[in-house]
Design a protein around this motif. Sequence first.
Motif, PDB file in Angstrom:
ATOM      1  N   LYS A  79       5.920   2.257  30.750  1.00 33.68           N
ATOM      2  CA  LYS A  79       6.645   2.065  32.009  1.00 33.68           C
ATOM      3  C   LYS A  79       7.943   2.874  32.001  1.00 33.68           C
ATOM      4  CE  LYS A  79       4.838  -2.556  33.020  1.00 33.68           C
ATOM      5  NZ  LYS A  79       5.168  -3.985  33.213  1.00 33.68           N
ATOM      6  N   VAL A  82      11.092   1.201  30.640  1.00 35.95           N
ATOM      7  CA  VAL A  82      11.025   0.972  29.195  1.00 35.95           C
ATOM      8  C   VAL A  82      11.229   2.297  28.453  1.00 35.95           C
ATOM      9  CG1 VAL A  82       9.565   0.185  27.289  1.00 35.95           C
ATOM     10  CG2 VAL A  82       9.494  -1.007  29.492  1.00 35.95           C
ATOM     11  N   PHE A 166      11.929  -4.228  21.105  1.00 38.47           N
ATOM     12  CA  PHE A 166      11.001  -3.943  22.204  1.00 38.47           C
ATOM     13  C   PHE A 166       9.757  -4.825  22.116  1.00 38.47           C
ATOM     14  CE2 PHE A 166      13.737  -0.297  21.980  1.00 38.47           C
ATOM     15  CZ  PHE A 166      13.902   0.107  23.295  1.00 38.47           C
ATOM     16  N   LEU A 169       6.734  -5.172  24.588  1.00 39.03           N
ATOM     17  CA  LEU A 169       6.746  -3.968  25.429  1.00 39.03           C
ATOM     18  C   LEU A 169       6.148  -2.772  24.712  1.00 39.03           C
ATOM     19  CD1 LEU A 169      10.374  -4.293  26.868  1.00 39.03           C
ATOM     20  CD2 LEU A 169       8.230  -4.845  28.045  1.00 39.03           C
ATOM     21  N   ASN A 184       2.552   1.481  24.089  1.00 38.11           N
ATOM     22  CA  ASN A 184       2.582   0.173  24.729  1.00 38.11           C
ATOM     23  C   ASN A 184       2.049  -0.883  23.768  1.00 38.11           C
ATOM     24  OD1 ASN A 184       3.680   0.684  27.282  1.00 38.11           O
ATOM     25  ND2 ASN A 184       1.708   1.350  28.109  1.00 38.11           N
TER      26      ASN A 184
END
Length: 271
Positions: A79, A82, A166, A169, A184
């Motif tokens: 994303k 991110v 993170f 994510l 991811n």
Amino acid sequence: MDMDGTFLRDDKTFDEPRFQKQLDEMNARHIHFVVSSGNQFLHLKEIFKDIHGKISYIAENGAFVMTGRDEKLEQSFIKPNVLKRFVHELETNSIFAGGNHILSGEHGAYIPDNESAEDIKNAKYYYQDLHIVHNLENVDDNIYKISLGWDSDDVSTQMRFIDQQFKGLLRGTSSGRGGIDVLNDGISKANGMEIFRKHWNLTRDNMAAFGDSGNDIEMLKACKYGIAMKNAAPEVKAIVNYETVHDNEHDGTLDTIDRILKGEPLHRIEH
């Protein structure tokens, strides 16, 4: 089938006539041959440019999955918000100092212009359409993964930081000595294998995988026939029941493919 240290010799070659004969037989018998690698899809296609027949691909350590009929089954992009946050950490956090950074995207790869000439030269081998950019934050592309590398083999501190800061994510996975691929969360070679398993209506009893390093472990566990290379890391051999008789320099994978096609027993590891 992993590539570096597994299917490919250290000089990045393989016995093309021998493999072509094997692939012809696999295609005729409806056996799927899947390349599974952290490498960019375009680079993998280049490796097999002189081979004819159906080859399926798990590229970018699972972020890109495509069948031998050119059906894209998975494209997992990080994303933008991110990605921006992670790139900011790369450029400002001392924990990432001294490393090289590459973004691998849908339309090319991107490396900062402050990387050394040697690092840029090495990157051009692994990444087609490599763009040298001033600021990674300004890259306009869908990004599959961030590739990080250091001269030091120990990247455990950076891995912990990624997993903690993170969480949910992104995930870091080893890409070899001193290397981390950031993807991811939930994306892996094993996830790619699961996508193919469902697509082709297989069970794990119908599947075999070859690998040599840490980022192959999940994939090897996902198959009944997880096969470590003779030259594999000890932690890889510890989780499988089979290994190749020869290493990657001496056609270990091709010999084992012949065994599988002939219905001969595989070489067991004694734990």
